[in-house]
Write an enzyme that holds these catalytic residues in place. Structure first.
Site, PDB file in Angstrom:
ATOM      1  N   LYS A 111       0.886  -1.175  -0.004  1.00  0.00           N
ATOM      2  CA  LYS A 111       0.049   0.019   0.037  1.00  0.00           C
ATOM      3  C   LYS A 111       0.998   1.256   0.067  1.00  0.00           C
ATOM      4  O   LYS A 111       0.357   2.179  -0.754  1.00  0.00           O
ATOM      5  CB  LYS A 111      -1.112   0.019   1.089  1.00  0.00           C
ATOM      6  CG  LYS A 111      -1.829  -0.978   1.057  1.00  0.00           C
ATOM      7  CD  LYS A 111      -3.021  -0.593   0.234  1.00  0.00           C
ATOM      8  CE  LYS A 111      -4.400  -1.455   0.178  1.00  0.00           C
ATOM      9  NZ  LYS A 111      -5.320  -1.227  -0.861  1.00  0.00           N
ATOM     10  N   LYS A 194      -5.928 -15.811 -13.183  1.00  0.00           N
ATOM     11  CA  LYS A 194      -6.966 -15.598 -12.156  1.00  0.00           C
ATOM     12  C   LYS A 194      -7.763 -14.400 -12.390  1.00  0.00           C
ATOM     13  O   LYS A 194      -7.579 -13.303 -12.773  1.00  0.00           O
ATOM     14  CB  LYS A 194      -6.178 -15.263 -10.704  1.00  0.00           C
ATOM     15  CG  LYS A 194      -7.045 -15.233  -9.652  1.00  0.00           C
ATOM     16  CD  LYS A 194      -6.354 -14.913  -8.393  1.00  0.00           C
ATOM     17  CE  LYS A 194      -7.291 -15.103  -7.116  1.00  0.00           C
ATOM     18  NZ  LYS A 194      -7.087 -14.214  -5.929  1.00  0.00           N
ATOM     19  N   LYS A 197      -7.982 -10.607 -11.310  1.00  0.00           N
ATOM     20  CA  LYS A 197      -6.837 -10.071 -10.761  1.00  0.00           C
ATOM     21  C   LYS A 197      -6.130  -9.080 -11.628  1.00  0.00           C
ATOM     22  O   LYS A 197      -5.596  -7.907 -11.247  1.00  0.00           O
ATOM     23  CB  LYS A 197      -5.646 -11.512 -10.906  1.00  0.00           C
ATOM     24  CG  LYS A 197      -4.385 -11.228 -10.200  1.00  0.00           C
ATOM     25  CD  LYS A 197      -4.466 -11.569  -8.601  1.00  0.00           C
ATOM     26  CE  LYS A 197      -3.288 -11.452  -7.921  1.00  0.00           C
ATOM     27  NZ  LYS A 197      -3.330 -11.148  -6.599  1.00  0.00           N
TER      28      LYS A 197
END
Ligand code: TRP
Length: 331
Positions: A111, A194, A197
């Site tokens: 983050k 995926k 994703k």
């Protein structure tokens, strides 16, 4: 019977990857365990959503989980911010969570890289809030994917640390949990491994997608130039299409196209048409329920109230006992 808790991100629509990866497991679990499923709207504040968006997102997620088959009479389905006891437990756990261990958390470092202008304390203590979510019901089982393993390890650390600090055996350490089988990974339509994703448009089929949208996305899915001789190896993109087919189509259909691939007579256009129709059939009843629920605010309100009530009963008991263990005493 075990106590199970899982938090659901309150952003984005549900796609087939969510359905076959996680929700299908929730549906089975809810009948065999004491399940708490909640929409993690406190957590979503770390990215500063606009007030109007916050409620709309929570509502949409609630609708789609109900449409997918979570039974609010069986499982406890609630909205995190309806249970302020979670915030109190979070505060108490924060006193024994250390800056160093929080800064070492992979999701925090990620983050910091991704939103360097908004490295707030909520991001740093995200794993503490997640631990509070779980241990507030004294749950031992948490059905989450691999990406949450480190958070769960931290939840165990906080639970064990509390026990040790106060010389009690109060919180059971929570562990990741897959119902019956390994979680299946549903691939994306853009050749990625995926669904959901990658950000590319058309990678995911959403439960609420219109038939026309599903057909368009599937017809545009990545393939290759096709096998030239029989027995050729399959590319990742084509294998993805077969794996998608395995979850929505019949065995006969899958085998028909596998034979065609192996004999090098396959036409990807035909395969995609079939895949799209089977996806449309699979999602049709879900989409219908989504529409019904969108128009039924009274029902949503009833579900949210009922969930909050059941969750608060359990949360209030835990926080009361924790207060006692810590040494807070009423006069
Ligand atoms: N961090 C989880 C995710 O990103 C969501 C979550 C929040 C959660 N609190 C939880 C999951 C508690 C399980 C238990 O998917």
């Amino acid at each position: 019977m075990e106590t199970v808790v899982s938090g659901i991100r309150s952003t984005g629509h549900l796609h087939l990857g969510n359905y076959f990866g996680a929700i299908r497991n929730f549906l089975k679990m809810q009948h065999q365990h004491r399940c708490y499923f909640f929409i993690a709207d406190y957590h979503s504040l770390t990215t500063h959503p606009k007030p109007g968006d916050l409620h709309r997102n929570v509502r949409q997620v609630l609708i789609e989980y109900l449409a997918a088959g979570i039974d609010p009479e069986v499982a406890t389905l609630y909205i995190q911010s309806d249970v302020p006891e979670v915030a109190e437990l979070y505060l108490l756990l924060n006193m024994n969570a250390y800056k160093g261990e929080l800064e070492r958390c992979t999701s925090f470092k990620e983050k910091v890289r991704r939103q360097p202008d908004n490295v707030n304390a909520g991001l740093l203590t995200y794993p503490v809030l997640m631990a509070a979510d779980i241990i507030i019901h004294r749950a031992s089982k948490v059905p989450v994917g691999k990406d949450q393993e480190q958070h769960l390890e931290m939840a165990r650390t906080f639970a064990n640390r509390f026990n040790r600090m106060y010389g009690v055996d109060y919180f059971p350490p929570p562990y990741a949990f897959n119902f019956e089988s390994e979680l299946v990974k549903i691939p994306g339509l853009d050749g990625s491994t995926k669904m959901g994703k990658s950000e590319s448009e058309g990678n995911a089929i959403f439960l609420a997608d219109e038939p026309g949208v599903i057909r368009k996305k599937v017809m545009r899915a990545t393939t290759d130039s096709g096998p030239e001789v029989s027995g050729e190896e399959m590319s990742q993109a084509v294998e993805n299409l077969f794996n998608l087919m395995r979850v929505v189509s019949s065995d006969d259909t899958v085998n028909h196209f596998l034979d065609a691939f192996n004999s090098a007579t396959i036409r990807y256009g035909d395969m995609k048409k079939q895949l799209a129709e089977d996806m449309v059939s699979f999602t049709a009843p879900l989409r219908e329920r989504i529409f019904e629920l969108e128009a039924n605010n009274d029902y949503l309100k009833k579900v949210a109230r009922m969930g909050a009530e059941k969750a608060r009963e359990s949360a209030r008991k835990t926080v009361g006992e924790v207060r006692g263990i810590i040494g807070f005493k009423p006069f």
